[in-house]
Enzyme design. Structure first.
Site, mmCIF file in Angstrom:
data_model
loop_
_atom_site.group_PDB
_atom_site.id
_atom_site.type_symbol
_atom_site.label_atom_id
_atom_site.label_comp_id
_atom_site.label_asym_id
_atom_site.label_seq_id
_atom_site.Cartn_x
_atom_site.Cartn_y
_atom_site.Cartn_z
ATOM 1 N N HIS A 102 1.053 -1.082 0.005
ATOM 2 C CA HIS A 102 -0.147 0.262 -0.120
ATOM 3 C C HIS A 102 1.075 1.511 -0.206
ATOM 4 O O HIS A 102 2.127 1.564 0.547
ATOM 5 C CB HIS A 102 -0.696 0.477 1.445
ATOM 6 C CG HIS A 102 -2.168 -1.015 1.511
ATOM 7 N ND1 HIS A 102 -1.013 -1.531 2.428
ATOM 8 C CD2 HIS A 102 -3.468 -0.789 1.227
ATOM 9 C CE1 HIS A 102 -3.141 -2.935 2.502
ATOM 10 N NE2 HIS A 102 -3.803 -2.524 1.301
ATOM 11 N N ASP A 105 1.744 2.004 3.012
ATOM 12 C CA ASP A 105 3.402 1.274 4.268
ATOM 13 C C ASP A 105 5.351 1.263 3.716
ATOM 14 O O ASP A 105 5.702 0.898 4.156
ATOM 15 C CB ASP A 105 2.832 -0.415 3.481
ATOM 16 C CG ASP A 105 1.830 -0.906 3.375
ATOM 17 O OD1 ASP A 105 1.554 -0.719 4.039
ATOM 18 O OD2 ASP A 105 1.525 -2.233 2.643
ATOM 19 N N GLU A 233 -10.390 -6.641 -5.720
ATOM 20 C CA GLU A 233 -10.520 -7.713 -4.087
ATOM 21 C C GLU A 233 -11.822 -7.806 -3.242
ATOM 22 O O GLU A 233 -11.673 -7.024 -2.408
ATOM 23 C CB GLU A 233 -8.901 -7.732 -2.976
ATOM 24 C CG GLU A 233 -8.821 -8.412 -1.878
ATOM 25 C CD GLU A 233 -7.245 -8.476 -1.574
ATOM 26 O OE1 GLU A 233 -6.494 -7.921 -2.155
ATOM 27 O OE2 GLU A 233 -7.623 -8.748 -0.352
ATOM 28 N N HIS A 272 -10.690 -14.308 1.986
ATOM 29 C CA HIS A 272 -12.156 -13.563 1.957
ATOM 30 C C HIS A 272 -12.927 -14.677 0.972
ATOM 31 O O HIS A 272 -14.474 -14.580 1.678
ATOM 32 C CB HIS A 272 -12.204 -12.272 0.791
ATOM 33 C CG HIS A 272 -10.758 -11.514 1.156
ATOM 34 N ND1 HIS A 272 -10.566 -10.178 0.954
ATOM 35 C CD2 HIS A 272 -9.939 -11.217 2.729
ATOM 36 C CE1 HIS A 272 -9.742 -9.852 1.619
ATOM 37 N NE2 HIS A 272 -9.685 -10.367 2.615
HETATM 38 C C1 XUL Z 1 -7.252 -6.868 3.862
HETATM 39 C C2 XUL Z 1 -6.868 -7.131 2.041
HETATM 40 C C3 XUL Z 1 -5.762 -6.250 1.897
HETATM 41 C C4 XUL Z 1 -5.721 -6.392 1.100
HETATM 42 C C5 XUL Z 1 -4.772 -5.454 0.359
HETATM 43 O O1 XUL Z 1 -8.255 -8.211 3.970
HETATM 44 O O2 XUL Z 1 -6.645 -8.643 2.012
HETATM 45 O O3 XUL Z 1 -4.134 -6.162 2.388
HETATM 46 O O4 XUL Z 1 -4.796 -7.363 0.392
HETATM 47 O O5 XUL Z 1 -5.620 -4.164 0.552
HETATM 48 CO CO CO Z 2 -5.815 -9.211 0.745
#
Ligand code: XUL
Ligand code: CO
Length: 438
Positions: A102, A105, A233, A272
Protein backbone atom coordinates in the site's frame (compact mmCIF):
# COMPACT_ATOMS: atom_id res chain seq x y z
CA UNK A 1 25.50 0.19 9.53
CA UNK A 2 22.48 -1.41 11.22
CA UNK A 3 22.56 -4.79 13.00
CA UNK A 4 21.40 -7.68 10.78
CA UNK A 5 17.70 -8.28 11.41
CA UNK A 6 17.51 -11.99 10.52
CA UNK A 7 19.79 -14.78 11.79
CA UNK A 8 20.62 -15.88 8.22
CA UNK A 9 22.78 -14.17 5.66
CA UNK A 10 22.69 -16.78 2.86
CA UNK A 11 19.52 -17.29 0.81
CA UNK A 12 17.22 -20.14 1.85
CA UNK A 13 18.56 -23.24 0.04
CA UNK A 14 16.60 -26.02 -1.64
CA UNK A 15 17.45 -29.24 0.20
CA UNK A 16 14.69 -31.63 -0.94
CA UNK A 17 11.87 -33.46 0.89
CA UNK A 18 14.14 -35.32 3.32
CA UNK A 19 15.79 -32.20 4.75
CA UNK A 20 15.23 -31.52 8.45
CA UNK A 21 16.51 -27.95 8.15
CA UNK A 22 13.50 -25.76 9.05
CA UNK A 23 14.86 -22.86 7.00
CA UNK A 24 15.38 -24.82 3.77
CA UNK A 25 12.94 -25.42 0.94
CA UNK A 26 11.87 -29.02 0.69
CA UNK A 27 9.58 -28.64 -2.34
CA UNK A 28 10.17 -25.19 -3.84
CA UNK A 29 12.88 -25.43 -6.42
CA UNK A 30 12.63 -22.20 -8.41
CA UNK A 31 13.96 -23.58 -11.71
CA UNK A 32 12.22 -26.99 -11.63
CA UNK A 33 10.00 -27.37 -14.70
CA UNK A 34 6.31 -27.96 -14.04
CA UNK A 35 3.92 -28.16 -17.00
CA UNK A 36 6.34 -26.35 -19.28
CA UNK A 37 7.28 -23.47 -16.94
CA UNK A 38 9.65 -23.08 -14.02
CA UNK A 39 8.11 -23.29 -10.55
CA UNK A 40 9.07 -19.65 -10.08
CA UNK A 41 7.05 -18.66 -13.17
CA UNK A 42 4.09 -20.88 -12.28
CA UNK A 43 3.81 -19.63 -8.71
CA UNK A 44 4.95 -15.98 -8.97
CA UNK A 45 5.28 -15.49 -5.19
CA UNK A 46 5.06 -12.03 -3.70
CA UNK A 47 5.78 -10.86 -0.15
CA UNK A 48 3.32 -8.29 1.18
CA UNK A 49 4.80 -5.26 2.89
CA UNK A 50 1.97 -4.51 5.29
CA UNK A 51 1.70 -7.73 7.31
CA UNK A 52 5.42 -8.46 7.22
CA UNK A 53 6.89 -5.05 7.97
CA UNK A 54 4.13 -2.71 9.18
CA UNK A 55 1.87 -4.77 11.43
CA UNK A 56 2.68 -4.35 15.13
CA UNK A 57 1.01 -7.46 16.50
CA UNK A 58 -1.93 -5.56 17.99
CA UNK A 59 -5.40 -7.11 18.24
CA UNK A 60 -8.81 -6.02 19.51
CA UNK A 61 -7.69 -6.55 23.11
CA UNK A 62 -3.99 -5.75 23.13
CA UNK A 63 -1.44 -3.30 21.80
CA UNK A 64 1.87 -3.96 20.04
CA UNK A 65 3.51 -7.34 20.62
CA UNK A 66 6.02 -7.02 17.76
CA UNK A 67 8.84 -4.57 18.39
CA UNK A 68 10.75 -3.64 15.26
CA UNK A 69 13.62 -1.19 15.06
CA UNK A 70 11.79 0.85 12.37
CA UNK A 71 8.53 1.33 14.29
CA UNK A 72 9.36 4.28 16.49
CA UNK A 73 11.70 7.23 16.14
CA UNK A 74 11.84 10.92 15.34
CA UNK A 75 12.44 10.76 11.59
CA UNK A 76 9.63 8.92 9.82
CA UNK A 77 11.43 8.86 6.47
CA UNK A 78 14.55 7.36 8.02
CA UNK A 79 12.40 4.66 9.62
CA UNK A 80 10.77 3.96 6.23
CA UNK A 81 14.23 3.47 4.73
CA UNK A 82 15.26 1.11 7.51
CA UNK A 83 12.05 -0.84 6.90
CA UNK A 84 12.84 -1.02 3.16
CA UNK A 85 16.34 -2.33 3.92
CA UNK A 86 14.89 -5.21 5.94
CA UNK A 87 12.17 -5.84 3.35
CA UNK A 88 14.69 -6.20 0.52
CA UNK A 89 16.91 -8.32 2.77
CA UNK A 90 13.99 -10.70 3.30
CA UNK A 91 13.14 -10.78 -0.45
CA UNK A 92 16.76 -11.78 -1.09
CA UNK A 93 16.80 -14.48 1.59
CA UNK A 94 13.55 -15.99 0.33
CA UNK A 95 14.43 -15.59 -3.35
CA UNK A 96 10.90 -14.36 -4.15
CA UNK A 97 10.29 -12.73 -7.54
CA UNK A 98 7.71 -10.11 -6.36
CA UNK A 99 6.43 -7.88 -3.57
CA UNK A 100 3.26 -5.81 -3.01
CA UNK A 101 2.50 -2.66 -1.01
CA UNK A 102 0.00 0.00 0.00
CA UNK A 103 1.23 3.57 -0.53
CA UNK A 104 1.21 4.16 3.24
CA UNK A 105 3.23 0.96 3.92
CA UNK A 106 6.30 2.20 2.09
CA UNK A 107 6.14 5.89 3.01
CA UNK A 108 4.62 7.75 5.96
CA UNK A 109 1.50 9.87 5.63
CA UNK A 110 2.38 13.56 5.93
CA UNK A 111 0.44 16.54 7.29
CA UNK A 112 -1.06 17.24 3.88
CA UNK A 113 -1.66 15.28 0.69
CA UNK A 114 1.21 17.22 -0.90
CA UNK A 115 3.56 16.11 1.89
CA UNK A 116 2.30 12.51 1.69
CA UNK A 117 2.91 12.49 -2.06
CA UNK A 118 6.41 13.93 -1.60
CA UNK A 119 7.19 11.18 0.94
CA UNK A 120 5.82 8.55 -1.42
CA UNK A 121 7.88 9.75 -4.38
CA UNK A 122 11.02 9.91 -2.25
CA UNK A 123 10.54 6.31 -1.12
CA UNK A 124 9.68 5.28 -4.70
CA UNK A 125 13.10 6.47 -5.75
CA UNK A 126 14.73 4.52 -2.95
CA UNK A 127 12.82 1.34 -3.83
CA UNK A 128 13.66 1.79 -7.53
CA UNK A 129 17.34 1.90 -6.63
CA UNK A 130 17.02 -1.23 -4.49
CA UNK A 131 15.22 -3.01 -7.33
CA UNK A 132 18.19 -2.37 -9.61
CA UNK A 133 20.28 -4.69 -7.44
CA UNK A 134 17.52 -7.18 -6.61
CA UNK A 135 15.62 -9.72 -8.67
CA UNK A 136 12.38 -8.83 -6.88
CA UNK A 137 9.78 -6.95 -8.96
CA UNK A 138 6.51 -5.27 -8.04
CA UNK A 139 3.44 -7.52 -8.45
CA UNK A 140 1.04 -4.74 -7.48
CA UNK A 141 0.56 -1.52 -5.63
CA UNK A 142 -2.59 -0.30 -3.91
CA UNK A 143 -3.74 2.79 -2.02
CA UNK A 144 -4.68 2.53 1.64
CA UNK A 145 -8.17 4.08 1.60
CA UNK A 146 -9.32 2.69 4.95
CA UNK A 147 -6.91 3.43 7.85
CA UNK A 148 -7.14 7.22 8.20
CA UNK A 149 -10.21 8.58 10.00
CA UNK A 150 -11.19 10.65 6.93
CA UNK A 151 -12.17 7.29 5.36
CA UNK A 152 -14.28 6.01 8.25
CA UNK A 153 -17.44 6.24 6.08
CA UNK A 154 -15.70 4.87 2.98
CA UNK A 155 -13.59 6.37 0.20
CA UNK A 156 -15.36 6.09 -3.18
CA UNK A 157 -18.67 5.46 -1.39
CA UNK A 158 -18.31 8.28 1.16
CA UNK A 159 -21.36 10.55 1.54
CA UNK A 160 -18.95 13.51 1.37
CA UNK A 161 -17.79 14.23 -2.21
CA UNK A 162 -14.62 15.85 -0.81
CA UNK A 163 -13.56 12.47 0.61
CA UNK A 164 -14.31 10.87 -2.78
CA UNK A 165 -12.07 13.49 -4.40
CA UNK A 166 -9.29 13.04 -1.81
CA UNK A 167 -9.35 9.26 -2.38
CA UNK A 168 -9.23 9.81 -6.15
CA UNK A 169 -6.19 12.05 -5.69
CA UNK A 170 -4.50 9.41 -3.53
CA UNK A 171 -5.16 6.66 -6.09
CA UNK A 172 -3.85 8.85 -8.91
CA UNK A 173 -0.45 9.17 -7.25
CA UNK A 174 -0.39 5.53 -6.17
CA UNK A 175 -1.09 4.44 -9.76
CA UNK A 176 1.70 6.75 -11.01
CA UNK A 177 4.09 5.24 -8.46
CA UNK A 178 3.06 1.68 -9.31
CA UNK A 179 3.70 2.39 -12.99
CA UNK A 180 7.04 4.00 -12.20
CA UNK A 181 8.13 0.86 -10.35
CA UNK A 182 7.02 -1.43 -13.19
CA UNK A 183 4.04 -2.87 -11.26
CA UNK A 184 2.37 -5.78 -13.02
CA UNK A 185 -1.08 -4.91 -11.63
CA UNK A 186 -2.91 -2.33 -9.56
CA UNK A 187 -5.31 -3.52 -6.82
CA UNK A 188 -8.34 -1.89 -5.19
CA UNK A 189 -9.63 -3.42 -1.99
CA UNK A 190 -12.68 -1.56 -0.75
CA UNK A 191 -11.94 -1.81 2.96
CA UNK A 192 -14.74 0.54 3.91
CA UNK A 193 -16.74 0.55 0.67
CA UNK A 194 -19.86 -0.80 2.32
CA UNK A 195 -21.98 0.11 5.30
CA UNK A 196 -22.45 -0.33 9.04
CA UNK A 197 -26.20 0.31 8.94
CA UNK A 198 -28.66 0.71 6.10
CA UNK A 199 -30.35 3.45 8.14
CA UNK A 200 -27.63 5.91 7.08
CA UNK A 201 -26.66 4.35 3.73
CA UNK A 202 -28.16 4.88 0.27
CA UNK A 203 -27.10 1.76 -1.65
CA UNK A 204 -27.94 3.10 -5.13
CA UNK A 205 -26.08 6.35 -4.52
CA UNK A 206 -23.04 4.54 -3.10
CA UNK A 207 -22.88 1.97 -5.93
CA UNK A 208 -23.06 4.79 -8.49
CA UNK A 209 -20.18 6.54 -6.71
CA UNK A 210 -18.10 3.35 -6.62
CA UNK A 211 -18.81 2.70 -10.30
CA UNK A 212 -17.69 6.25 -11.15
CA UNK A 213 -14.58 5.87 -8.97
CA UNK A 214 -13.52 2.67 -10.72
CA UNK A 215 -14.21 4.17 -14.15
CA UNK A 216 -11.97 7.12 -13.25
CA UNK A 217 -9.17 4.71 -12.31
CA UNK A 218 -9.54 2.73 -15.55
CA UNK A 219 -9.61 5.92 -17.68
CA UNK A 220 -6.48 7.22 -15.97
CA UNK A 221 -4.70 3.89 -16.38
CA UNK A 222 -5.23 4.13 -20.14
CA UNK A 223 -4.26 7.79 -20.20
CA UNK A 224 -0.86 7.16 -18.63
CA UNK A 225 -0.29 3.93 -20.58
CA UNK A 226 -0.11 1.72 -17.50
CA UNK A 227 -0.05 -1.81 -18.93
CA UNK A 228 -0.88 -3.64 -15.72
CA UNK A 229 -4.28 -5.07 -14.93
CA UNK A 230 -6.70 -3.27 -12.62
CA UNK A 231 -7.86 -5.77 -10.00
CA UNK A 232 -10.68 -5.55 -7.46
CA UNK A 233 -10.28 -7.67 -4.33
CA UNK A 234 -13.61 -9.09 -3.13
CA UNK A 235 -14.38 -9.42 0.57
CA UNK A 236 -17.85 -9.72 2.12
CA UNK A 237 -17.34 -7.81 5.38
CA UNK A 238 -14.77 -6.72 7.99
CA UNK A 239 -14.19 -3.95 8.85
CA UNK A 240 -17.62 -3.07 7.44
CA UNK A 241 -20.73 -5.06 8.28
CA UNK A 242 -21.34 -5.39 4.55
CA UNK A 243 -18.91 -4.72 1.74
CA UNK A 244 -20.25 -4.14 -1.80
CA UNK A 245 -17.45 -6.22 -3.39
CA UNK A 246 -18.85 -9.22 -1.51
CA UNK A 247 -17.47 -12.06 -3.63
CA UNK A 248 -16.41 -12.78 -7.21
CA UNK A 249 -19.96 -13.12 -8.51
CA UNK A 250 -21.10 -9.82 -6.92
CA UNK A 251 -18.03 -8.03 -8.28
CA UNK A 252 -18.83 -9.36 -11.75
CA UNK A 253 -22.40 -8.05 -11.51
CA UNK A 254 -21.06 -4.68 -10.36
CA UNK A 255 -18.52 -4.53 -13.21
CA UNK A 256 -21.25 -5.39 -15.76
CA UNK A 257 -23.54 -2.71 -14.35
CA UNK A 258 -20.84 -0.04 -14.71
CA UNK A 259 -19.44 -1.24 -18.07
CA UNK A 260 -16.13 -2.49 -16.65
CA UNK A 261 -16.23 -6.28 -17.09
CA UNK A 262 -13.66 -6.15 -19.90
CA UNK A 263 -11.39 -3.74 -18.02
CA UNK A 264 -11.18 -5.09 -14.49
CA UNK A 265 -10.34 -8.50 -13.05
CA UNK A 266 -10.30 -9.88 -9.53
CA UNK A 267 -7.64 -10.49 -6.90
CA UNK A 268 -9.10 -13.42 -4.97
CA UNK A 269 -8.10 -14.00 -1.34
CA UNK A 270 -8.47 -17.36 0.40
CA UNK A 271 -9.63 -15.89 3.72
CA UNK A 272 -12.16 -13.63 2.02
CA UNK A 273 -13.66 -16.60 0.16
CA UNK A 274 -14.05 -18.37 3.50
CA UNK A 275 -15.75 -15.31 5.07
CA UNK A 276 -18.17 -15.25 2.11
CA UNK A 277 -19.08 -18.88 2.80
CA UNK A 278 -17.31 -20.17 -0.31
CA UNK A 279 -14.54 -22.64 -0.94
CA UNK A 280 -11.46 -20.86 -2.32
CA UNK A 281 -11.63 -22.96 -5.49
CA UNK A 282 -15.23 -21.87 -5.99
CA UNK A 283 -14.05 -18.27 -6.28
CA UNK A 284 -11.24 -19.23 -8.70
CA UNK A 285 -13.52 -21.35 -10.90
CA UNK A 286 -16.20 -18.62 -10.91
CA UNK A 287 -13.69 -15.93 -11.90
CA UNK A 288 -12.38 -18.16 -14.68
CA UNK A 289 -15.91 -18.92 -15.90
CA UNK A 290 -16.74 -15.19 -16.01
CA UNK A 291 -13.43 -14.23 -17.63
CA UNK A 292 -12.14 -12.06 -14.75
CA UNK A 293 -9.48 -14.22 -13.09
CA UNK A 294 -6.48 -12.04 -12.25
CA UNK A 295 -4.37 -12.75 -9.18
CA UNK A 296 -4.44 -14.31 -5.71
CA UNK A 297 -3.87 -13.29 -2.11
CA UNK A 298 -2.74 -16.58 -0.66
CA UNK A 299 -3.33 -17.18 3.06
CA UNK A 300 -5.74 -19.15 5.22
CA UNK A 301 -8.43 -18.40 7.78
CA UNK A 302 -9.04 -20.26 10.98
CA UNK A 303 -12.34 -22.00 10.17
CA UNK A 304 -13.70 -21.63 13.72
CA UNK A 305 -12.93 -18.00 14.43
CA UNK A 306 -15.20 -16.29 11.89
CA UNK A 307 -12.53 -13.59 11.41
CA UNK A 308 -10.17 -12.81 8.58
CA UNK A 309 -7.18 -14.31 10.42
CA UNK A 310 -4.71 -14.00 7.51
CA UNK A 311 -2.54 -16.98 8.48
CA UNK A 312 0.17 -18.43 6.28
CA UNK A 313 -1.15 -21.17 3.98
CA UNK A 314 -0.26 -24.70 5.14
CA UNK A 315 -3.01 -27.08 4.04
CA UNK A 316 -1.59 -28.97 1.05
CA UNK A 317 -4.74 -30.93 0.05
CA UNK A 318 -6.83 -27.73 0.00
CA UNK A 319 -4.17 -25.82 -1.92
CA UNK A 320 -3.75 -28.66 -4.42
CA UNK A 321 -7.40 -28.48 -5.43
CA UNK A 322 -7.21 -24.68 -5.70
CA UNK A 323 -4.10 -24.92 -7.88
CA UNK A 324 -5.85 -27.48 -10.06
CA UNK A 325 -8.41 -24.78 -10.88
CA UNK A 326 -5.71 -22.13 -11.33
CA UNK A 327 -3.86 -24.37 -13.78
CA UNK A 328 -7.14 -25.31 -15.49
CA UNK A 329 -7.73 -21.58 -15.97
CA UNK A 330 -4.39 -21.39 -17.80
CA UNK A 331 -2.30 -20.34 -14.78
CA UNK A 332 -1.18 -16.80 -14.07
CA UNK A 333 -0.69 -14.15 -16.70
CA UNK A 334 0.23 -10.93 -14.90
CA UNK A 335 -1.08 -12.22 -11.58
CA UNK A 336 0.70 -14.17 -8.88
CA UNK A 337 0.50 -15.42 -5.30
CA UNK A 338 0.75 -12.60 -2.80
CA UNK A 339 1.24 -13.76 0.79
CA UNK A 340 -1.44 -11.64 2.43
CA UNK A 341 -0.50 -13.40 5.67
CA UNK A 342 0.73 -12.27 9.04
CA UNK A 343 2.46 -13.89 11.97
CA UNK A 344 0.54 -14.81 15.10
CA UNK A 345 1.09 -12.07 17.67
CA UNK A 346 3.19 -14.35 19.88
CA UNK A 347 5.60 -15.06 16.98
CA UNK A 348 7.82 -12.16 17.92
CA UNK A 349 11.23 -13.25 16.57
CA UNK A 350 12.48 -11.85 13.26
CA UNK A 351 13.09 -15.38 11.97
CA UNK A 352 9.40 -16.22 12.50
CA UNK A 353 8.83 -14.16 9.33
CA UNK A 354 11.14 -16.52 7.46
CA UNK A 355 9.44 -19.62 8.91
CA UNK A 356 6.02 -18.33 7.85
CA UNK A 357 7.12 -17.65 4.30
CA UNK A 358 9.27 -20.76 3.84
CA UNK A 359 6.38 -22.95 5.05
CA UNK A 360 3.87 -21.15 2.84
CA UNK A 361 6.09 -21.30 -0.22
CA UNK A 362 6.76 -25.00 0.31
CA UNK A 363 3.09 -25.84 0.88
CA UNK A 364 2.22 -24.08 -2.40
CA UNK A 365 5.06 -25.78 -4.30
CA UNK A 366 3.99 -29.18 -3.05
CA UNK A 367 0.38 -28.42 -3.98
CA UNK A 368 1.45 -27.25 -7.42
CA UNK A 369 3.15 -30.60 -8.04
CA UNK A 370 0.00 -32.47 -7.00
CA UNK A 371 -2.16 -30.22 -9.20
CA UNK A 372 0.20 -30.80 -12.13
CA UNK A 373 -0.29 -34.56 -11.65
CA UNK A 374 -4.07 -34.01 -11.81
CA UNK A 375 -3.71 -32.11 -15.08
CA UNK A 376 -1.19 -34.51 -16.63
CA UNK A 377 -3.17 -37.62 -15.76
CA UNK A 378 -6.32 -36.05 -17.18
CA UNK A 379 -8.82 -38.34 -15.41
CA UNK A 380 -10.57 -35.43 -13.63
CA UNK A 381 -10.80 -33.45 -16.86
CA UNK A 382 -12.04 -36.51 -18.77
CA UNK A 383 -14.81 -37.14 -16.22
CA UNK A 384 -16.00 -33.55 -16.67
CA UNK A 385 -15.88 -33.76 -20.47
CA UNK A 386 -17.88 -37.01 -20.32
CA UNK A 387 -20.49 -35.50 -18.05
CA UNK A 388 -21.37 -32.81 -20.57
CA UNK A 389 -20.87 -34.95 -23.68
CA UNK A 390 -24.58 -34.78 -24.53
CA UNK A 391 -24.25 -31.04 -25.22
CA UNK A 392 -21.99 -31.76 -28.18
CA UNK A 393 -24.87 -33.36 -30.09
CA UNK A 394 -26.34 -31.24 -32.95
CA UNK A 395 -29.75 -30.70 -31.41
CA UNK A 396 -28.35 -29.86 -27.96
CA UNK A 397 -25.82 -27.44 -29.43
CA UNK A 398 -28.62 -25.72 -31.39
CA UNK A 399 -30.62 -25.32 -28.15
CA UNK A 400 -27.64 -23.77 -26.40
CA UNK A 401 -26.96 -21.36 -29.26
CA UNK A 402 -30.51 -20.09 -28.90
CA UNK A 403 -31.70 -21.53 -32.20
CA UNK A 404 -34.73 -23.33 -30.70
CA UNK A 405 -37.74 -21.69 -29.07
CA UNK A 406 -39.52 -23.08 -26.03
CA UNK A 407 -42.39 -24.31 -28.25
CA UNK A 408 -40.01 -26.06 -30.69
CA UNK A 409 -38.23 -27.80 -27.83
CA UNK A 410 -41.57 -28.84 -26.34
CA UNK A 411 -42.81 -30.22 -29.68
CA UNK A 412 -39.64 -32.28 -30.17
CA UNK A 413 -39.71 -33.73 -26.64
CA UNK A 414 -43.36 -34.78 -27.09
CA UNK A 415 -42.85 -36.26 -30.54
CA UNK A 416 -39.77 -38.26 -29.50
CA UNK A 417 -41.46 -39.47 -26.29
CA UNK A 418 -38.12 -40.27 -24.58
CA UNK A 419 -37.63 -40.15 -20.81
CA UNK A 420 -34.16 -38.71 -19.84
CA UNK A 421 -31.93 -41.33 -18.16
CA UNK A 422 -30.35 -40.09 -14.88
CA UNK A 423 -26.58 -40.61 -14.64
CA UNK A 424 -24.40 -40.92 -11.55
CA UNK A 425 -22.58 -37.75 -10.48
CA UNK A 426 -19.74 -40.03 -9.25
CA UNK A 427 -18.74 -37.67 -6.44
CA UNK A 428 -17.06 -40.30 -4.25
CA UNK A 429 -15.08 -41.64 -7.23
CA UNK A 430 -13.90 -38.09 -8.02
CA UNK A 431 -12.99 -37.27 -4.41
CA UNK A 432 -10.94 -40.46 -4.16
CA UNK A 433 -9.28 -39.61 -7.44
CA UNK A 434 -8.17 -36.22 -6.07
CA UNK A 435 -6.63 -37.93 -3.03
CA UNK A 436 -4.71 -40.31 -5.29
CA UNK A 437 -2.58 -37.38 -6.59
CA UNK A 438 -1.61 -35.96 -3.18
C1 XUL B 1 -7.65 -6.96 3.74
C2 XUL B 1 -6.81 -7.27 2.59
C3 XUL B 1 -5.94 -6.17 2.11
C4 XUL B 1 -5.78 -6.12 0.63
C5 XUL B 1 -5.01 -4.93 0.13
O1 XUL B 1 -8.43 -8.00 4.20
O2 XUL B 1 -6.81 -8.39 2.12
O3 XUL B 1 -4.73 -6.30 2.75
O4 XUL B 1 -5.15 -7.28 0.15
O5 XUL B 1 -5.59 -3.74 0.55
CO1 CO C 1 -5.76 -9.20 0.55
Amino acid sequence: MNEPFFSLSDPIPFEGPDSRNPLAYRWYQADRQVLGKSMEDQLRFAVCYWHSFCWRGNDAFGADSLLRPWFDGADAMQLAERKADVAFEMFRLLGVPFFCFHDRDIAPEGDSLTQSNANLWAMTEILARKMEDAKTRLLWGTANLFSHRRYMAGAGTNPDPEVFAYAAAQVKTCLDVTKQLGGQNYVLWGGREGYETLLNSDIKQELDQLGRFLNLVVDYKHRIGFEGAILVEPKPQEPTKHQYDFDVASVFGFLKAYGLEKEVQVNIEVGHAVLAGHAFEHEIATAHALGIFGSIDINRNDYQSGWDTDQFPNNVPELALAFYYILSAGGFGRGGLNFDAKLRRQSIDPDDLLHGHVGGIDACARALLAAARMIEDGALGAALTDRYAGWRGDEAAAMLRGERGLDEIAARVESEGREPRPQSGRQEYLENLVNSYL
